[in-house]
Design an enzyme around this catalytic site. Sequence first.
Site, PDB file in Angstrom:
ATOM      1  N   ASP A 476      -1.059   1.447   1.904  1.00 30.16           N
ATOM      2  CA  ASP A 476      -0.143   0.641   1.088  1.00 30.16           C
ATOM      3  C   ASP A 476      -0.280   0.938  -0.410  1.00 30.16           C
ATOM      4  O   ASP A 476       0.670   0.701  -1.166  1.00 30.16           O
ATOM      5  CB  ASP A 476      -0.274  -0.860   1.383  1.00 30.16           C
ATOM      6  CG  ASP A 476      -1.672  -1.404   1.219  1.00 30.16           C
ATOM      7  OD1 ASP A 476      -2.597  -0.616   0.957  1.00 30.16           O
ATOM      8  OD2 ASP A 476      -1.844  -2.620   1.378  1.00 30.16           O
TER       9      ASP A 476
HETATM   10  C1  LAN Z   1      -9.853  -3.907  -0.164  1.00 30.32           C
HETATM   11  C2  LAN Z   1      -9.111  -3.888  -1.419  1.00 30.32           C
HETATM   12  C3  LAN Z   1      -7.703  -3.433  -1.303  1.00 30.32           C
HETATM   13  C4  LAN Z   1      -7.077  -3.808   0.006  1.00 30.32           C
HETATM   14  C5  LAN Z   1      -5.531  -3.742   0.012  1.00 30.32           C
HETATM   15  C6  LAN Z   1      -4.988  -2.443  -0.522  1.00 30.32           C
HETATM   16  C7  LAN Z   1      -5.019  -4.862  -0.886  1.00 30.32           C
HETATM   17  C8  LAN Z   1      -5.040  -4.010   1.424  1.00 30.32           C
HETATM   18  O1  LAN Z   1      -3.651  -4.099   1.452  1.00 30.32           O
HETATM   19  C9  LAN Z   1      -5.640  -3.065   2.413  1.00 30.32           C
HETATM   20  C10 LAN Z   1      -7.159  -3.233   2.442  1.00 30.32           C
HETATM   21  C11 LAN Z   1      -7.824  -3.002   1.078  1.00 30.32           C
HETATM   22  C12 LAN Z   1      -7.870  -1.522   0.831  1.00 30.32           C
HETATM   23  C13 LAN Z   1      -9.270  -3.501   1.036  1.00 30.32           C
HETATM   24  C14 LAN Z   1     -10.094  -3.454   2.251  1.00 30.32           C
HETATM   25  C15 LAN Z   1     -11.464  -4.140   2.182  1.00 30.32           C
HETATM   26  C16 LAN Z   1     -12.141  -3.933   0.851  1.00 30.32           C
HETATM   27  C17 LAN Z   1     -12.312  -2.465   0.624  1.00 30.32           C
HETATM   28  C18 LAN Z   1     -11.209  -4.557  -0.203  1.00 30.32           C
HETATM   29  C19 LAN Z   1     -10.936  -6.037  -0.004  1.00 30.32           C
HETATM   30  C20 LAN Z   1     -12.050  -4.449  -1.454  1.00 30.32           C
HETATM   31  C21 LAN Z   1     -13.480  -4.746  -0.968  1.00 30.32           C
HETATM   32  C22 LAN Z   1     -13.485  -4.650   0.572  1.00 30.32           C
HETATM   33  C23 LAN Z   1     -14.785  -3.995   1.068  1.00 30.32           C
HETATM   34  C24 LAN Z   1     -14.788  -3.904   2.558  1.00 30.32           C
HETATM   35  C25 LAN Z   1     -15.964  -4.810   0.542  1.00 30.32           C
HETATM   36  C26 LAN Z   1     -17.302  -4.396   1.029  1.00 30.32           C
HETATM   37  C27 LAN Z   1     -17.671  -5.156   2.229  1.00 30.32           C
HETATM   38  C28 LAN Z   1     -17.816  -4.629   3.453  1.00 30.32           C
HETATM   39  C29 LAN Z   1     -17.667  -5.499   4.625  1.00 30.32           C
HETATM   40  C30 LAN Z   1     -18.109  -3.200   3.667  1.00 30.32           C
END
Ligand code: LAN
Length: 747
Positions: A476
């Site tokens: 996205d």
């Molecule tokens: C994110 C940030 C962006 C987010 C969007 C693009 C908004 C979404 O539409 C798809 C998923 C995604 C890329 C996403 C997935 C999970 C993330 C990477 C996070 C919320 C930012 C931090 C999180 C990450 C998993 C945190 C670390 C924790 C773990 C369980 C590994």
Amino acid sequence: MTETDLVEIKSKTDRAPFWNLWKLSSHRGRQVWNFSFPEHIQTDEQKQAFLKEMEYAFIFSKKENANAADRVLREKHTAQIPHFSNSTAENKSDAARTAFEKGARFYAGLQQTDGHWAGDYGGPHFLLPGLIVVSYITDSPLPLSHQTLVKRYMLNHQNTDGGWGLHIEDESSMFGTVMQYVALRILGMKPDAPEMQNASNWIKEHGGAVSIPSWGKFYLSVLGAFEWEGCNTLIPELWLLPRNWGLHPGNYWCHTRMVYLPMSYCYGYRVKGTVTDLVREIRSEIYCEPYENIRWKKHRFHVHETDSYVKPAKLLKGIYGALNVYEKINIKALRKKALKFVWEYIHAEDEHTNYINIGPVNQVINSLAVWHQKGKNSEEFKKHVERWYDYLWVAEDGMKMNGYNGSQLWDAAFASQAFTEGGADKFIPETLQKAYDFIDDTQVKEEVRDHRKFFRHDSVGGWPFSTSDHGWPITDCTAEGLSSVLAFHEAGIGNKVSFERLAKAADLILSFQNPNGGWASYERQRAGKWLEIMNPAEVFGDIMADYPYTECSSACIRALCEFRHVYPDYRKNEINQSIKNGIRFIKQKQLEDGSWLGSWAVCFTYGTWFGLTALAVAGEKNSTEAQRGCAFLLNKQNADGSWGESYRSSVEKRYIAHNDGQIINTAWALLGLMACEYPAPEAIEKGIRFLISKQESNGDWPQQGISGVFNFNCMITYTSYRNVFPLWALARYIKTKQRWDKNQFYL
Ligand code: LAN
């Protein structure tokens, strides 16, 4: 210190001079906070006294609202912005236009010189302590200025019962509390300080740290305050399984894969820091019985109920039982081979991401693995440490660790679309041009080396969530990047992103689509839901595989529709078919009550905005599905015109209203209704009036409840949402109103 003491100190301290010593540098999206002492502060004693005073300037009360408003950055950058009272214009579109212009000028004031918007991306409570633990083991402490603010941040967010939750709004949990306790001890807090006493009481009253979830067991084990024996195996040999076996980690969600990677390294080598006096003291402070008496094996599955979001499946226990037996007899040659591959892979991820790594968890654990493999003085370890600072953020509640190295591209893409839709190029053209340049610069232009070997999907043409140095493209984010460039071009802004590059983005989006029509987050779905039974992280849901999501799918459908509109002949049949399949997926995800569940923000208003947007752009505004979605939203509107959801909506996966109307939820609901041109002018106007009434005199909006989420249980701050989404809703309203005035209702 009591609450009243704190307030008194707060009012006595003039914060600005202290806040202003922290300066943010921005280069191609890289955000680093730097501190320097005022010139007259020279000696060590002076410095210490000064830092003590500085700490007061970051005292923050979470009583009313646990969410900081990113004031350290904002007050510095927008000091020159004039304040106007809200428009009382009779004419509604004039009032909306004034609010849009005021809000856009304010937000433009926050733009960094490199074209991106920097901001707070904190929220989770398990990231910063992980960094502090690793900085301790590797003897690489943060500067004292940073340590002071980290400590302050943790103390600011302590709950009244003495504990900390999984995130800033959460109730106390074992994971949150033990991790902050340990970090605060490392940062020099004494066990008899009242805050520490409260925390250790919480831990002991809840049975001690033996019931910390598995990730906590991991951090404590590397520190030497838990025994590896009490951890289920993190067996490195899984990497040697045949690639097409579902259990192969190459099939996991990339975040899980990349965290498991260095964890399996540390487990394989049983990495453990020096057991110092401090570690021995911690051992005696967080358990209910003497450390030597603890029967570690018994606690492998022991997770306190405050932390147990996903209960381990019986089968998982069985599988771990078998693996734990294997661990005793592990075949040396296999282990050696597995660890060799694991190390190679860690190094590849470091190189692929310029040592930023995919996220905050593997950044820190990779640092530890690199320290173990290469040593403290190696170039590789130094490069790792440098990137710690990309994750640290300063706000009025202290220094926190961001959930990513920032949300740079994501925020710039939304801001650009809100700005172009509202015609902001008429009054802030340079802001838009700079945003265009940033988005242009951030598109991925080169493949990473050996990308197939290391289970990576293609990258070229994609956009990451943060910066080009990070570089992992996301479905996205690629879509929002593409949509924003197309919006710029339509508005006559910028021309550097060529047709070829846009087509590459469209190609990549097509290649990301799953057979069921939906799009997951970073890759195509590689394993089924069954893999969740292997989920060893009790605090997170849906963590094992990358599933197709409404939000990601909607963004991809929209980008493809917009691309098709400008370039109708490019891969015509494939794009048409892809959109069709995407819409089928979106319809399938709609729930009984007409809503869509959001997975990456709170919650049904977010999901429904995306669901409706997909239908609207694909020409299905008046479909029954769109009508049902809009009816759902209308049904949830509050009497004051607002919408508001509690973060519990995401946790419990059912609509739970917030006590107050939320600006961000209101904007999403309005955007969804207006995307479908839903003929409900009164409801829409009421919502718009709510947004205008909440706008502050300088054009900002207040920071309310936390709005982002991952894995359904952990919340994360999106500081830009309170600006960008009301702006976008206002922009759309201005256009909608023009249509209404001409009596052009859709139905
Ligand atoms: C994110 C940030 C962006 C987010 C969007 C693009 C908004 C979404 O539409 C798809 C998923 C995604 C890329 C996403 C997935 C999970 C993330 C990477 C996070 C919320 C930012 C931090 C999180 C990450 C998993 C945190 C670390 C924790 C773990 C369980 C590994």
